[in-house]
Design a protein around this motif. Structure first.
Motif, PDB file in Angstrom:
ATOM      1  N   LYS A 266     -46.062 -53.459  12.062  1.00 17.32           N
ATOM      2  CA  LYS A 266     -45.436 -54.062  10.456  1.00 17.32           C
ATOM      3  C   LYS A 266     -44.752 -52.778   9.557  1.00 17.32           C
ATOM      4  O   LYS A 266     -45.019 -51.765  10.018  1.00 17.32           O
ATOM      5  CB  LYS A 266     -46.852 -54.138   9.655  1.00 17.32           C
ATOM      6  CG  LYS A 266     -47.531 -55.696  10.320  1.00 17.32           C
ATOM      7  CD  LYS A 266     -48.963 -55.619   9.538  1.00 17.32           C
ATOM      8  CE  LYS A 266     -49.777 -57.047   9.751  1.00 17.32           C
ATOM      9  NZ  LYS A 266     -50.845 -56.862   9.143  1.00 17.32           N
ATOM     10  N   CYS A 267     -44.153 -53.504   8.894  1.00 18.71           N
ATOM     11  CA  CYS A 267     -43.395 -52.522   7.891  1.00 18.71           C
ATOM     12  C   CYS A 267     -44.202 -52.099   6.637  1.00 18.71           C
ATOM     13  O   CYS A 267     -45.264 -52.187   6.792  1.00 18.71           O
ATOM     14  CB  CYS A 267     -41.936 -52.945   7.606  1.00 18.71           C
ATOM     15  SG  CYS A 267     -40.868 -51.558   7.141  1.00 18.71           S
ATOM     16  N   LEU A 268     -43.642 -51.486   5.637  1.00 25.26           N
ATOM     17  CA  LEU A 268     -44.313 -51.230   4.413  1.00 25.26           C
ATOM     18  C   LEU A 268     -45.034 -52.327   3.966  1.00 25.26           C
ATOM     19  O   LEU A 268     -44.767 -53.685   4.007  1.00 25.26           O
ATOM     20  CB  LEU A 268     -43.568 -50.804   3.325  1.00 25.26           C
ATOM     21  CG  LEU A 268     -42.936 -49.531   3.754  1.00 25.26           C
ATOM     22  CD1 LEU A 268     -41.495 -49.162   2.827  1.00 25.26           C
ATOM     23  CD2 LEU A 268     -43.660 -48.514   3.714  1.00 25.26           C
TER      24      LEU A 268
ATOM     25  N   SER B 277     -44.948 -54.135   1.064  1.00 24.93           N
ATOM     26  CA  SER B 277     -43.858 -55.008   0.481  1.00 24.93           C
ATOM     27  C   SER B 277     -42.893 -55.418   1.396  1.00 24.93           C
ATOM     28  O   SER B 277     -42.125 -56.344   0.586  1.00 24.93           O
ATOM     29  CB  SER B 277     -43.469 -54.079  -0.707  1.00 24.93           C
ATOM     30  OG  SER B 277     -42.842 -52.948  -0.117  1.00 24.93           O
ATOM     31  N   CYS B 278     -42.830 -55.206   2.648  1.00 21.35           N
ATOM     32  CA  CYS B 278     -41.588 -55.549   3.382  1.00 21.35           C
ATOM     33  C   CYS B 278     -42.112 -56.719   4.249  1.00 21.35           C
ATOM     34  O   CYS B 278     -43.246 -56.521   4.899  1.00 21.35           O
ATOM     35  CB  CYS B 278     -41.157 -54.501   4.018  1.00 21.35           C
ATOM     36  SG  CYS B 278     -39.832 -54.976   5.388  1.00 21.35           S
ATOM     37  N   PRO B 279     -41.429 -57.967   4.553  1.00 18.68           N
ATOM     38  CA  PRO B 279     -42.228 -58.871   5.300  1.00 18.68           C
ATOM     39  C   PRO B 279     -41.930 -58.700   6.942  1.00 18.68           C
ATOM     40  O   PRO B 279     -42.202 -59.733   7.364  1.00 18.68           O
ATOM     41  CB  PRO B 279     -41.328 -60.053   4.712  1.00 18.68           C
ATOM     42  CG  PRO B 279     -39.895 -59.638   4.529  1.00 18.68           C
ATOM     43  CD  PRO B 279     -40.232 -58.272   3.757  1.00 18.68           C
ATOM     44  N   PHE B 280     -41.259 -57.518   7.229  1.00 19.00           N
ATOM     45  CA  PHE B 280     -40.999 -57.454   8.620  1.00 19.00           C
ATOM     46  C   PHE B 280     -42.107 -57.377   9.529  1.00 19.00           C
ATOM     47  O   PHE B 280     -43.366 -56.700   9.251  1.00 19.00           O
ATOM     48  CB  PHE B 280     -40.106 -55.876   8.658  1.00 19.00           C
ATOM     49  CG  PHE B 280     -39.923 -55.838  10.222  1.00 19.00           C
ATOM     50  CD1 PHE B 280     -38.748 -56.134  11.005  1.00 19.00           C
ATOM     51  CD2 PHE B 280     -40.839 -55.030  10.962  1.00 19.00           C
ATOM     52  CE1 PHE B 280     -38.619 -55.938  12.328  1.00 19.00           C
ATOM     53  CE2 PHE B 280     -40.761 -54.694  12.397  1.00 19.00           C
ATOM     54  CZ  PHE B 280     -39.629 -55.198  13.079  1.00 19.00           C
ATOM     55  N   ARG B 281     -42.349 -57.917  10.678  1.00 22.47           N
ATOM     56  CA  ARG B 281     -43.140 -57.813  11.542  1.00 22.47           C
ATOM     57  C   ARG B 281     -42.767 -58.143  12.662  1.00 22.47           C
ATOM     58  O   ARG B 281     -41.927 -59.021  13.136  1.00 22.47           O
ATOM     59  CB  ARG B 281     -44.625 -58.716  11.184  1.00 22.47           C
ATOM     60  CG  ARG B 281     -44.775 -60.367  11.462  1.00 22.47           C
ATOM     61  CD  ARG B 281     -45.721 -60.858  11.063  1.00 22.47           C
ATOM     62  NE  ARG B 281     -46.871 -60.897  12.174  1.00 22.47           N
ATOM     63  CZ  ARG B 281     -47.068 -61.685  12.728  1.00 22.47           C
ATOM     64  NH1 ARG B 281     -46.358 -62.969  12.705  1.00 22.47           N
ATOM     65  NH2 ARG B 281     -48.066 -61.739  13.840  1.00 22.47           N
TER      66      ARG B 281
ATOM     67  N   GLU C  99     -36.486 -59.474   9.184  1.00 20.52           N
ATOM     68  CA  GLU C  99     -35.960 -59.082   7.940  1.00 20.52           C
ATOM     69  C   GLU C  99     -36.592 -57.932   7.321  1.00 20.52           C
ATOM     70  O   GLU C  99     -37.855 -58.033   7.051  1.00 20.52           O
ATOM     71  CB  GLU C  99     -35.874 -60.376   6.993  1.00 20.52           C
ATOM     72  CG  GLU C  99     -34.856 -61.280   7.454  1.00 20.52           C
ATOM     73  CD  GLU C  99     -33.511 -60.943   7.470  1.00 20.52           C
ATOM     74  OE1 GLU C  99     -32.953 -60.251   6.609  1.00 20.52           O
ATOM     75  OE2 GLU C  99     -32.783 -61.282   8.597  1.00 20.52           O
ATOM     76  N   HIS C 100     -36.123 -56.878   6.714  1.00 16.45           N
ATOM     77  CA  HIS C 100     -36.582 -55.810   5.976  1.00 16.45           C
ATOM     78  C   HIS C 100     -35.994 -56.203   4.611  1.00 16.45           C
ATOM     79  O   HIS C 100     -34.970 -56.387   4.192  1.00 16.45           O
ATOM     80  CB  HIS C 100     -36.010 -54.464   6.456  1.00 16.45           C
ATOM     81  CG  HIS C 100     -36.640 -54.188   7.563  1.00 16.45           C
ATOM     82  ND1 HIS C 100     -37.758 -53.451   7.710  1.00 16.45           N
ATOM     83  CD2 HIS C 100     -36.075 -54.064   8.860  1.00 16.45           C
ATOM     84  CE1 HIS C 100     -38.232 -53.117   8.998  1.00 16.45           C
ATOM     85  NE2 HIS C 100     -37.160 -53.566   9.697  1.00 16.45           N
ATOM     86  N   CYS C 101     -37.238 -55.801   3.456  1.00 17.32           N
ATOM     87  CA  CYS C 101     -36.496 -55.807   2.171  1.00 17.32           C
ATOM     88  C   CYS C 101     -36.758 -54.261   1.706  1.00 17.32           C
ATOM     89  O   CYS C 101     -36.605 -53.930   0.498  1.00 17.32           O
ATOM     90  CB  CYS C 101     -37.229 -56.771   1.145  1.00 17.32           C
ATOM     91  SG  CYS C 101     -39.033 -56.604   1.056  1.00 17.32           S
ATOM     92  N   CYS C 102     -37.083 -53.294   2.747  1.00 17.05           N
ATOM     93  CA  CYS C 102     -37.407 -52.049   2.295  1.00 17.05           C
ATOM     94  C   CYS C 102     -36.297 -51.305   2.426  1.00 17.05           C
ATOM     95  O   CYS C 102     -35.124 -51.751   2.960  1.00 17.05           O
ATOM     96  CB  CYS C 102     -38.589 -51.221   3.290  1.00 17.05           C
ATOM     97  SG  CYS C 102     -38.157 -51.517   4.864  1.00 17.05           S
ATOM     98  N   SER C 103     -35.880 -50.151   1.693  1.00 19.38           N
ATOM     99  CA  SER C 103     -34.782 -49.164   1.811  1.00 19.38           C
ATOM    100  C   SER C 103     -34.893 -48.422   3.004  1.00 19.38           C
ATOM    101  O   SER C 103     -36.191 -48.008   3.259  1.00 19.38           O
ATOM    102  CB  SER C 103     -34.386 -48.593   0.702  1.00 19.38           C
ATOM    103  OG  SER C 103     -35.568 -47.801   0.057  1.00 19.38           O
TER     104      SER C 103
HETATM  105 ZN   LIG Z   1     -39.118 -53.103   6.182  1.00 18.12          ZN
END
Ligand SMILES: [Zn+2]
Length: 301
Positions: free
Chosen positions: A55-57, A59-63, A83-87
């Motif tokens: 998983k990502c952060l 707040s980020c939907p990536f998995r 998809e990432h929404c993190c920077s």
């Molecule tokens: Zn991410």
């Protein structure tokens, strides 16, 4: 996914296959570090040895989720949200935390440069992955690499007995001389010091088909255990190089050279060196050892 993978454009897809859960874990780390995403593993299920989710952060939907596929006998990606929404993360990366991933990447470099400075590790990795490597992590990586290399070296040296046995089985007339030192701990295994090898075929070839000429030299072994490789090379009837015998020693000194010369003298039946020409560099220990073991030989530089 290997050496040719373009990691900056790599994307996850369902049904991507991996040889094992560990291989999957490794690619997740590779992806996270090269793309600068802060992935962590979620190991919350009971059958955690068969499944793995990254998983990502929060707040980020990536998995990306994978599990062992019995039918296909591989580790399979079964669910992805790519998809990432993190920077992009430029500072700490969770996948670098323990240094194991970096250590594996740098293993080959450390084999030839065992004392690679921590500062250079930081700088080259910063350029390669665009992520800051703390000094403490660089030292941790060095520690892990040395542990890996020492561990594997220990295993290799432990195989000596079986290696020599295999040589003896395949070539009963092979000339082998193994020297060991007693262990520093009581009851411990002996410590490797020197090994001399001349296969009977090479010996016969030199005695029957080559001029009475031997070029002798030694080379540094580029491992952190150091040591040197000594070799005697002849010339065959076509004026080509003909490797006759070699030895691994703890280092170049009078004792190791005399030991090498005596073994060579015995195995190639050189006597006191009448009719033999020895070519070498001007290493004083080598010169005196030739003079003492085979006084009648001619010596050139
Ligand atoms: Zn991410």
């Amino acid at each position: 996914m290997g050496a040719g993978t373009n990691w900056s454009t790599f994307t996850w897809r369902v049904v991507q296959r991996f040889r094992s859960r560990e291989a999957f874990r490794d690619i997740v780390a590779h992806y996270a570090i090269t793309q600068g995403t802060n992935l962590c593993f979620a190991n919350s299920n009971k059958k955690k040895l068969l499944r793995l989710e990254a998983k990502c952060l929060p707040s980020c939907p990536f998995r990306v989720y994978g599990s062992w596929d019995k039918r296909r006998a591989c580790f399979l990606v079964k669910a992805v949200n790519a998809e990432h929404c993190c920077s992009r993360n430029m500072t700490k990366n969770k996948q670098l935390k323990f240094g194991y991933w970096l250590a594996r990447q740098l293993l080959e470099v450390f084999k030839s440069r065992p004392y690679w400075p921590g500062k250079e590790i930081q700088e080259t990795r910063r350029q390669a992955y665009k992520v800051a490597i703390e000094t403490s992590l660089a030292y941790r990586v060095k520690y892990v690499v040395h542990k890996m290399l020492h561990g594997s070296m220990k295993e290799h040296y432990n195989k000596h007995g079986r290696y020599l046995q295999a040589i003896q089985d395949a070539d009963p007339n092979c000339h082998v001389d193994l020297c060991t030192l007693p262990s520093k701990q009581p009851g411990g295994p002996p410590i490797f010091q020197r090994l001399f090898i001349c296969f009977s075929g090479l010996k016969k070839g030199w005695i029957e088909g080559c001029r009475k000429l031997l070029c002798i030299d030694s080379y540094f072994l580029k491992t952190f255990l150091a040591g040197q490789l000594m070799a005697a090379i002849g010339r065959d009837a076509n004026e080509q190089m003909y490797l006759v015998l070699w030895a691994v020693v703890e280092g170049e000194n009078s004792e190791s050279w005399v030991w090498f010369m005596k073994n060579m003298q015995k195995c190639l039946q050189l006597g006191d060196g009448v009719g033999l020409t020895v070519i070498s560099d001007e290493n004083p220990a080598l010169l005196t050892s030739v003079a003492s073991v085979m006084p009648m030989s001619e010596h050139r530089h």
